[in-house]
Design a protein around this motif. Structure first.
Motif, mmCIF file in Angstrom:
data_model
loop_
_atom_site.group_PDB
_atom_site.id
_atom_site.type_symbol
_atom_site.label_atom_id
_atom_site.label_comp_id
_atom_site.label_asym_id
_atom_site.label_seq_id
_atom_site.Cartn_x
_atom_site.Cartn_y
_atom_site.Cartn_z
ATOM 1 N N ASP A 1 -10.345 13.489 -2.523
ATOM 2 C CA ASP A 1 -11.633 12.901 -2.888
ATOM 3 C C ASP A 1 -11.871 11.596 -2.110
ATOM 4 N N THR A 2 -13.059 11.503 -1.524
ATOM 5 C CA THR A 2 -13.419 10.308 -0.740
ATOM 6 C C THR A 2 -13.275 9.032 -1.567
ATOM 7 N N ARG A 3 -13.550 9.153 -2.884
ATOM 8 C CA ARG A 3 -13.454 7.938 -3.718
ATOM 9 C C ARG A 3 -12.032 7.426 -3.793
ATOM 10 N N LEU A 4 -11.065 8.355 -3.793
ATOM 11 C CA LEU A 4 -9.662 7.915 -3.808
ATOM 12 C C LEU A 4 -9.312 7.279 -2.453
ATOM 13 N N ILE A 5 -9.720 7.937 -1.383
ATOM 14 C CA ILE A 5 -9.426 7.408 -0.032
ATOM 15 C C ILE A 5 -10.024 5.998 0.121
ATOM 16 N N ARG A 6 -11.293 5.862 -0.245
ATOM 17 C CA ARG A 6 -11.955 4.555 -0.100
ATOM 18 C C ARG A 6 -11.376 3.513 -1.057
ATOM 19 N N GLY A 7 -11.007 3.969 -2.248
ATOM 20 C CA GLY A 7 -10.398 3.052 -3.219
ATOM 21 C C GLY A 7 -9.073 2.525 -2.695
ATOM 22 N N LEU A 8 -8.272 3.414 -2.120
ATOM 23 C CA LEU A 8 -6.975 2.993 -1.557
ATOM 24 C C LEU A 8 -7.209 2.023 -0.400
ATOM 25 N N GLU A 9 -8.224 2.294 0.394
ATOM 26 C CA GLU A 9 -8.558 1.386 1.504
ATOM 27 C C GLU A 9 -8.904 -0.004 0.988
ATOM 28 N N GLU B 1 -1.654 16.672 -1.789
ATOM 29 C CA GLU B 1 -2.326 15.803 -0.812
ATOM 30 C C GLU B 1 -2.611 14.405 -1.370
ATOM 31 N N GLU B 2 -2.900 14.324 -2.682
ATOM 32 C CA GLU B 2 -3.210 13.008 -3.270
ATOM 33 C C GLU B 2 -1.993 12.096 -3.186
ATOM 34 N N THR B 3 -0.826 12.678 -3.527
ATOM 35 C CA THR B 3 0.401 11.877 -3.484
ATOM 36 C C THR B 3 0.674 11.416 -2.056
ATOM 37 N N GLU B 4 0.454 12.329 -1.113
ATOM 38 C CA GLU B 4 0.646 11.938 0.290
ATOM 39 C C GLU B 4 -0.293 10.791 0.657
ATOM 40 N N ALA B 5 -1.556 10.905 0.239
ATOM 41 C CA ALA B 5 -2.540 9.859 0.553
ATOM 42 C C ALA B 5 -2.092 8.510 -0.023
ATOM 43 N N ILE B 6 -1.550 8.553 -1.245
ATOM 44 C CA ILE B 6 -1.111 7.309 -1.896
ATOM 45 C C ILE B 6 0.078 6.708 -1.139
ATOM 46 N N LEU B 7 0.963 7.595 -0.672
ATOM 47 C CA LEU B 7 2.126 7.088 0.081
ATOM 48 C C LEU B 7 1.722 6.526 1.453
ATOM 49 N N PHE B 8 0.769 7.190 2.119
ATOM 50 C CA PHE B 8 0.280 6.618 3.392
ATOM 51 C C PHE B 8 -0.310 5.229 3.127
ATOM 52 N N ALA B 9 -1.018 5.109 1.994
ATOM 53 C CA ALA B 9 -1.632 3.818 1.661
ATOM 54 C C ALA B 9 -0.561 2.777 1.330
ATOM 55 N N ALA B 10 0.504 3.210 0.638
ATOM 56 C CA ALA B 10 1.587 2.272 0.301
ATOM 57 C C ALA B 10 2.254 1.779 1.586
ATOM 58 N N ALA B 11 2.440 2.694 2.540
ATOM 59 C CA ALA B 11 3.024 2.298 3.825
ATOM 60 C C ALA B 11 2.102 1.310 4.532
ATOM 61 N N ARG B 12 0.808 1.584 4.465
ATOM 62 C CA ARG B 12 -0.184 0.698 5.132
ATOM 63 C C ARG B 12 -0.160 -0.690 4.510
ATOM 64 N N ASP B 13 -0.018 -0.732 3.199
ATOM 65 C CA ASP B 13 0.014 -2.014 2.504
ATOM 66 C C ASP B 13 1.185 -2.857 3.004
ATOM 67 N N ASP B 14 2.347 -2.215 3.119
ATOM 68 C CA ASP B 14 3.538 -2.932 3.593
ATOM 69 C C ASP B 14 3.357 -3.374 5.049
ATOM 70 N N HIS B 15 2.798 -2.463 5.848
ATOM 71 C CA HIS B 15 2.546 -2.742 7.268
ATOM 72 C C HIS B 15 1.619 -3.955 7.427
ATOM 73 N N LEU B 16 0.576 -3.982 6.597
ATOM 74 C CA LEU B 16 -0.364 -5.112 6.663
ATOM 75 C C LEU B 16 0.317 -6.419 6.276
ATOM 76 N N ARG B 17 1.002 -6.380 5.139
ATOM 77 C CA ARG B 17 1.622 -7.622 4.635
ATOM 78 C C ARG B 17 2.682 -8.175 5.559
ATOM 79 N N HIS B 18 3.485 -7.277 6.125
ATOM 80 C CA HIS B 18 4.659 -7.764 6.862
ATOM 81 C C HIS B 18 4.470 -7.823 8.367
ATOM 82 N N THR B 19 3.517 -7.090 8.905
ATOM 83 C CA THR B 19 3.360 -7.087 10.368
ATOM 84 C C THR B 19 1.961 -7.536 10.791
ATOM 85 N N ILE B 20 0.942 -6.806 10.336
ATOM 86 C CA ILE B 20 -0.407 -7.030 10.886
ATOM 87 C C ILE B 20 -0.968 -8.410 10.518
ATOM 88 N N LEU B 21 -0.995 -8.719 9.222
ATOM 89 C CA LEU B 21 -1.631 -9.982 8.822
ATOM 90 C C LEU B 21 -0.898 -11.210 9.358
#
Ligand code: TYD
Length: 221
Positions: free
Chosen positions: A112-120, A63-83
């Motif tokens: 762990d919530t700390r990982l989720i919030r840290g990725l955010e 699950e941690e790896t999945e969370a990191i990959l969702f965050a990596a996708a979000r990072d790209d989405h923010l940089r290239h589309t949202i922002l």
């Protein structure tokens, strides 16, 4: 950030994708430039990660790896589309965003919530949505709708596998909404589609009225 950022959240069959689209169309009809997007995905890089995540290939890595990959996708989405869209003055409507990670990976996946919030923090930073619409439906209603959409005949198997998971999903979403009442507005998704759409419009109008009024003035003949 000059545009506005709105996200939709909810479980299976909640109607979030339909209502994200309906809101985008209504905003466009009053002259608002809208970028309608979704997660995981929404930019070419994030769509590649979506493909990997939804294929189930990453599941064995945990699950941690999945969370990191969702965050990596979000990072790209923010940089290239949202922002860039927000910067140019468009309103961005995203079908799923951070709350999906809080709920699916955090509450249900026990990351762990700390990982989720840290990725955010490192991906989203200040670009938190101004408004999040949570469409809430009981698990059985959502599953029945999803089932209808899929045309699956094997109701019992599908439902028995999913009801408990979807009940937990619903509870987790409601808990997240309770923790941020200023940002997240919960709307009962059981009402007829047009009634739900009107309720969503009323919330958007109330929250973002000054901005809408200005656009109406600018686009008036
Ligand atoms: P998708 O096929 O887009 O369906 P829908 O949004 O209609 O449910 O699937 C996206 C899946 O990804 C969904 O099961 C929720 C999951 N997801 C997460 O687990 N974490 C996240 O951060 C995001 C954005 C999605």
């Amino acid at each position: 950030m000059r545009g506005h950022f709105i996200t939709f959240e909810g479980g299976e069959g909640s109607g979030k994708s339909t209502h994200a689209k309906t809101l985008a169309e209504r905003l466009r009809s009053v002259g608002v430039p809208v970028v309608l997007t979704r997660e995981p995905g929404g930019s070419p890089g994030a769509e590649i990660i979506r493909h990997i995540l939804l294929s189930g290939m990453v599941k064995p890595l945990g699950e941690e790896t999945e969370a990191i990959l969702f965050a990596a996708a979000r990072d790209d989405h923010l940089r290239h589309t949202i922002l860039p869209a927000l910067k140019s003055g468009s309103w961005v409507i995203s079908d799923r965003f951070i709350d999906s990670s809080r709920v699916y990976q955090g509450a249900l996946g026990k990351v762990d919530t700390r990982l989720i919030r840290g990725l955010e923090r490192v991906t989203v930073g200040e670009a938190v949505p101004e408004l999040t619409i949570l469409l809430d439906v009981p698990a059985t209603v959502g599953l029945a709708r999803a089932h209808h959409r899929r045309g699956d005949n094997d109701v019992d198997r599908f439902e028995s596998e999913s009801v408990e998971f979807h009940e937990r999903l619903r509870d987790a979403y409601l808990a997240v909404a309770k923790s941020e009442p200023h940002r997240i507005v919960t709307i009962d998704g059981r009402a007829p589609r047009n009634v739900v759409a009107e309720r969503i419009w009323a919330v958007v109008d109330e929250r973002l009225r000054p901005r809408l009024a200005r656009i109406a003035e600018e686009t008036a003949p």
